[in-house]
Write a protein that holds these residues in place. Sequence first.
Motif, PDB file in Angstrom:
ATOM      1  N   SER A  40      48.617  18.066  56.924  1.00 45.34           N
ATOM      2  CA  SER A  40      47.636  16.981  56.886  1.00 45.34           C
ATOM      3  C   SER A  40      46.708  17.083  55.688  1.00 45.34           C
ATOM      4  N   GLY A  41      46.559  18.296  55.146  1.00 50.02           N
ATOM      5  CA  GLY A  41      45.681  18.485  54.003  1.00 50.02           C
ATOM      6  C   GLY A  41      44.210  18.352  54.314  1.00 50.02           C
ATOM      7  N   GLN A  42      43.841  18.285  55.600  1.00 49.33           N
ATOM      8  CA  GLN A  42      42.434  18.120  55.957  1.00 49.33           C
ATOM      9  C   GLN A  42      41.638  19.380  55.631  1.00 49.33           C
ATOM     10  N   ALA A  43      40.437  19.178  55.133  1.00 55.85           N
ATOM     11  CA  ALA A  43      39.565  20.292  54.768  1.00 55.85           C
ATOM     12  C   ALA A  43      38.275  20.233  55.560  1.00 55.85           C
ATOM     13  N   GLN A  44      37.699  21.394  55.768  1.00 49.16           N
ATOM     14  CA  GLN A  44      36.379  21.480  56.380  1.00 49.16           C
ATOM     15  C   GLN A  44      35.338  21.544  55.269  1.00 49.16           C
ATOM     16  N   LEU A  45      34.309  20.720  55.380  1.00 52.99           N
ATOM     17  CA  LEU A  45      33.214  20.699  54.423  1.00 52.99           C
ATOM     18  C   LEU A  45      31.959  21.217  55.106  1.00 52.99           C
ATOM     19  N   ALA A  53      23.915  19.369  46.439  1.00 50.83           N
ATOM     20  CA  ALA A  53      25.210  18.678  46.499  1.00 50.83           C
ATOM     21  C   ALA A  53      25.075  17.241  46.017  1.00 50.83           C
ATOM     22  N   ASP A  54      24.587  17.055  44.782  1.00 46.38           N
ATOM     23  CA  ASP A  54      24.384  15.703  44.271  1.00 46.38           C
ATOM     24  C   ASP A  54      25.684  15.040  43.830  1.00 46.38           C
ATOM     25  N   TRP A  55      26.801  15.732  43.989  1.00 46.68           N
ATOM     26  CA  TRP A  55      28.119  15.179  43.694  1.00 46.68           C
ATOM     27  C   TRP A  55      28.737  14.466  44.901  1.00 46.68           C
ATOM     28  N   LEU A  56      28.080  14.507  46.052  1.00 43.48           N
ATOM     29  CA  LEU A  56      28.685  13.991  47.287  1.00 43.48           C
ATOM     30  C   LEU A  56      29.063  12.518  47.183  1.00 43.48           C
ATOM     31  N   TRP A  57      28.312  11.775  46.362  1.00 38.16           N
ATOM     32  CA  TRP A  57      28.631  10.352  46.236  1.00 38.16           C
ATOM     33  C   TRP A  57      30.039  10.141  45.683  1.00 38.16           C
ATOM     34  N   ARG A  58      30.519  11.122  44.913  1.00 39.74           N
ATOM     35  CA  ARG A  58      31.877  11.006  44.379  1.00 39.74           C
ATOM     36  C   ARG A  58      32.922  11.134  45.479  1.00 39.74           C
ATOM     37  N   ALA A  88      36.411   9.738  52.901  1.00 40.70           N
ATOM     38  CA  ALA A  88      36.577  10.488  51.654  1.00 40.70           C
ATOM     39  C   ALA A  88      37.405   9.703  50.653  1.00 40.70           C
ATOM     40  N   ASP A  89      37.003   9.768  49.392  1.00 42.79           N
ATOM     41  CA  ASP A  89      37.777   9.174  48.309  1.00 42.79           C
ATOM     42  C   ASP A  89      38.994  10.053  48.042  1.00 42.79           C
ATOM     43  N   PRO A  90      40.202   9.505  48.157  1.00 42.58           N
ATOM     44  CA  PRO A  90      41.415  10.337  48.021  1.00 42.58           C
ATOM     45  C   PRO A  90      41.510  11.049  46.675  1.00 42.58           C
ATOM     46  N   ALA A  91      41.139  10.394  45.591  1.00 47.73           N
ATOM     47  CA  ALA A  91      41.260  11.010  44.273  1.00 47.73           C
ATOM     48  C   ALA A  91      40.332  12.208  44.141  1.00 47.73           C
ATOM     49  N   THR A  92      39.094  12.045  44.593  1.00 49.31           N
ATOM     50  CA  THR A  92      38.137  13.157  44.530  1.00 49.31           C
ATOM     51  C   THR A  92      38.571  14.294  45.433  1.00 49.31           C
ATOM     52  N   ALA A  93      39.016  13.947  46.642  1.00 48.33           N
ATOM     53  CA  ALA A  93      39.477  14.974  47.570  1.00 48.33           C
ATOM     54  C   ALA A  93      40.663  15.739  46.988  1.00 48.33           C
ATOM     55  N   SER A  94      41.543  15.042  46.264  1.00 41.69           N
ATOM     56  CA  SER A  94      42.705  15.691  45.657  1.00 41.69           C
ATOM     57  C   SER A  94      42.284  16.694  44.593  1.00 41.69           C
ATOM     58  N   VAL A  95      41.284  16.340  43.775  1.00 43.80           N
ATOM     59  CA  VAL A  95      40.789  17.258  42.752  1.00 43.80           C
ATOM     60  C   VAL A  95      40.260  18.537  43.390  1.00 43.80           C
ATOM     61  N   LEU A  96      39.472  18.389  44.439  1.00 45.54           N
ATOM     62  CA  LEU A  96      38.882  19.558  45.091  1.00 45.54           C
ATOM     63  C   LEU A  96      39.945  20.397  45.785  1.00 45.54           C
ATOM     64  N   ARG A  97      40.926  19.742  46.403  1.00 43.05           N
ATOM     65  CA  ARG A  97      42.005  20.487  47.065  1.00 43.05           C
ATOM     66  C   ARG A  97      42.801  21.306  46.049  1.00 43.05           C
ATOM     67  N   ARG A  98      43.066  20.739  44.864  1.00 42.49           N
ATOM     68  CA  ARG A  98      43.852  21.469  43.866  1.00 42.49           C
ATOM     69  C   ARG A  98      43.065  22.653  43.314  1.00 42.49           C
ATOM     70  N   LEU A  99      41.776  22.490  43.123  1.00 41.37           N
ATOM     71  CA  LEU A  99      40.962  23.621  42.698  1.00 41.37           C
ATOM     72  C   LEU A  99      40.993  24.732  43.749  1.00 41.37           C
ATOM     73  N   ALA A 100      40.853  24.353  45.017  1.00 37.28           N
ATOM     74  CA  ALA A 100      40.911  25.351  46.087  1.00 37.28           C
ATOM     75  C   ALA A 100      42.270  26.028  46.128  1.00 37.28           C
ATOM     76  N   ASP A 346      53.291  17.535  42.887  1.00 37.51           N
ATOM     77  CA  ASP A 346      52.420  17.043  41.823  1.00 37.51           C
ATOM     78  C   ASP A 346      51.244  17.975  41.563  1.00 37.51           C
ATOM     79  N   ASP A 347      50.933  18.815  42.545  1.00 33.16           N
ATOM     80  CA  ASP A 347      49.793  19.728  42.386  1.00 33.16           C
ATOM     81  C   ASP A 347      50.206  21.105  41.880  1.00 33.16           C
ATOM     82  N   ALA A 348      51.464  21.260  41.470  1.00 37.32           N
ATOM     83  CA  ALA A 348      51.948  22.572  41.022  1.00 37.32           C
ATOM     84  C   ALA A 348      51.272  22.984  39.716  1.00 37.32           C
ATOM     85  N   PHE A 349      50.989  24.271  39.596  1.00 33.98           N
ATOM     86  CA  PHE A 349      50.451  24.844  38.371  1.00 33.98           C
ATOM     87  C   PHE A 349      51.612  25.275  37.483  1.00 33.98           C
ATOM     88  N   LEU A 350      51.356  25.362  36.181  1.00 32.38           N
ATOM     89  CA  LEU A 350      52.409  25.773  35.256  1.00 32.38           C
ATOM     90  C   LEU A 350      52.948  27.148  35.616  1.00 32.38           C
TER      91      LEU A 350
END
Length: 360
Positions: A40-45, A53-58, A88-100, A346-350
Amino acid sequence: MRFAYRSGLWTTGPDPEPPPLTAVLEVAGAVLASTVDDPSGQAQLTLTDLDRADWLWRLVGAAGHGALVAALGDAPAGDDVEIDSGAADPATASVLRRLALGHWLRRWWPASRRDGIVDLDAALLDGELALLTTAAHEFFDDDSFDADVAGLLRPHGPRLNALMHHDDSRIAALARSCVELAEDSGVRIGGDVEAAGRRDDYALAAGPGDAAGAGTAIADGRSSVPWSAVPPGVFDAAEDTVRWWAAADGDVVSVAVRAEVWGARSPAGIAVRLRSGAVHGTGTLDSGGAATVPLFDGDGSLSVDAAWDHDWSGASVTVGAEVAESRQARERARAFARARLRTLGDDAFLAEALAADADY
């Protein structure tokens, strides 16, 4: 989006599995955690400091961010808060998931000769993660643990410098971007070329005298290294990679321990313990993953006669810290790693792509 008040913090989303199945990312004023093999890719925040957390609007939009600040600021401690506009915005959530995910790969990737799981090139993995972190700078501040771009690049300076001339254009381009980022960040790049971060030879060290010592053992056995008990990149991540045997040398009874090491980092100084009822011993591994530890029976030394009469069936040998970690969790992590190598998403690292190419 429902926020619950737990232990003085506001949190939303499902509780993740414990390590080694948890991907964690600390951003400004919050921590994201998810279970790596959860489809599901769900994350706990968890909000640790809403003001930071002034980035939350993203993530939840401007209206959702305003609603969160208003609702959580007015809510009595202990009351759940429902935020209707918090999708949640899917694009923003995807960025954070890939960093994690990137941090999970560098902390928990189960490289193993026994299991046939290829290691990841540490320089390329850390370098790509540094670039992604820089691109997502709006989610971090100076107090964010996972914002240390310099810390990701600094150990790999000479190798990244050399990789700029690699025949593989993907490697060369990534290394060049990392070197430029390092220069912009004030991180020194130079010096002698380091050894490869990926252990193509799967070098192991079992320690001297392994077979001879085990042949005259009073008792022997095998155990596994809990991943969360030791630093990453030290031991082969398979099960039953620790061999031990108790033996007598004159009047002294000791346990010899040999752990299969990965080779890139030294196990020297990592604690090792044997417990078997009242019999116990504590020591540290050397640089080859070996230790010989005198054994005690309660407060006194274990005698040879008592050692032969002792019931060793419940003996356990522990490497590293005392942690609660199941073999099943490690098996799930291995299955997740194998699945990523079989099918690059699509989230694979080199570093994963190169490991998949080498996994034949």
